[in-house]
Scaffold this motif. Structure first.
Motif, mmCIF file in Angstrom:
data_model
loop_
_atom_site.group_PDB
_atom_site.id
_atom_site.type_symbol
_atom_site.label_atom_id
_atom_site.label_comp_id
_atom_site.label_asym_id
_atom_site.label_seq_id
_atom_site.Cartn_x
_atom_site.Cartn_y
_atom_site.Cartn_z
ATOM 1 N N ALA A 5 0.835 -1.201 0.000
ATOM 2 C CA ALA A 5 0.000 0.000 0.000
ATOM 3 C C ALA A 5 0.871 1.253 0.000
ATOM 4 O O ALA A 5 0.535 2.249 -0.650
ATOM 5 N N ALA A 6 1.985 1.201 0.711
ATOM 6 C CA ALA A 6 2.883 2.362 0.803
ATOM 7 C C ALA A 6 3.458 2.752 -0.560
ATOM 8 O O ALA A 6 3.721 3.926 -0.802
ATOM 9 N N VAL A 7 3.621 1.776 -1.449
ATOM 10 C CA VAL A 7 4.151 2.088 -2.785
ATOM 11 C C VAL A 7 3.029 2.217 -3.814
ATOM 12 O O VAL A 7 3.280 2.323 -5.011
ATOM 13 N N GLY A 8 1.786 2.196 -3.330
ATOM 14 C CA GLY A 8 0.648 2.397 -4.225
ATOM 15 C C GLY A 8 0.226 1.157 -4.987
ATOM 16 O O GLY A 8 -0.465 1.248 -5.993
ATOM 17 N N LEU A 9 0.634 -0.021 -4.508
ATOM 18 C CA LEU A 9 0.282 -1.271 -5.176
ATOM 19 C C LEU A 9 -0.318 -2.262 -4.166
ATOM 20 O O LEU A 9 0.231 -3.338 -3.931
ATOM 21 N N PRO A 10 -1.466 -1.932 -3.588
ATOM 22 C CA PRO A 10 -2.019 -2.780 -2.529
ATOM 23 C C PRO A 10 -2.420 -4.182 -2.994
ATOM 24 O O PRO A 10 -2.476 -5.099 -2.184
ATOM 25 N N ASP A 11 -2.675 -4.359 -4.273
ATOM 26 C CA ASP A 11 -3.111 -5.667 -4.779
ATOM 27 C C ASP A 11 -1.980 -6.475 -5.398
ATOM 28 O O ASP A 11 -2.223 -7.505 -6.021
ATOM 29 N N LEU A 12 -0.755 -6.023 -5.248
ATOM 30 C CA LEU A 12 0.394 -6.718 -5.826
ATOM 31 C C LEU A 12 0.661 -8.037 -5.107
ATOM 32 O O LEU A 12 0.611 -8.105 -3.884
#
Length: 83
Positions: A5-12
């Motif tokens: 989430a911190a890098v803007g990719l919560p679903d990665l």
């Protein structure tokens, strides 16, 4: 979850990274056997998933073929002239 989430990719997911890495490896020209080795697969079926046909790769293949034909043509002309 928080680092993603911190890098803007919560679903990665880990598999997403694996897929991107192996797709990029294939696009640089890694052979099927090399991809199989990188991924730890014993069959070609899974490795083939990563060898997407991309427009850039298709262009590179066409240019390489054109160069190979040009070299072959020049070699044939030089051989015929005796030089």
């Amino acid at each position: 979850m928080r680092p993603r989430a911190a890098v803007g990719l919560p679903d990665l997911h880990f598999h997403d990274l694996r897929h991107v890495g192996n797709t990029l490896a294939a696009s640089t020209g890694a052979s099927l056997k090399e991809l199989m080795s990188r991924m730890g697969h014993s069959s070609t079926r899974a490795a083939l998933i990563y060898q997407h046909a991309g427009q850039d790769r298709d262009r590179a293949i066409a240019q390489a073929l054109g160069s190979a034909f040009q070299v072959a043509r020049e070699t044939k002309i030089e051989s015929a002239s005796g030089t």
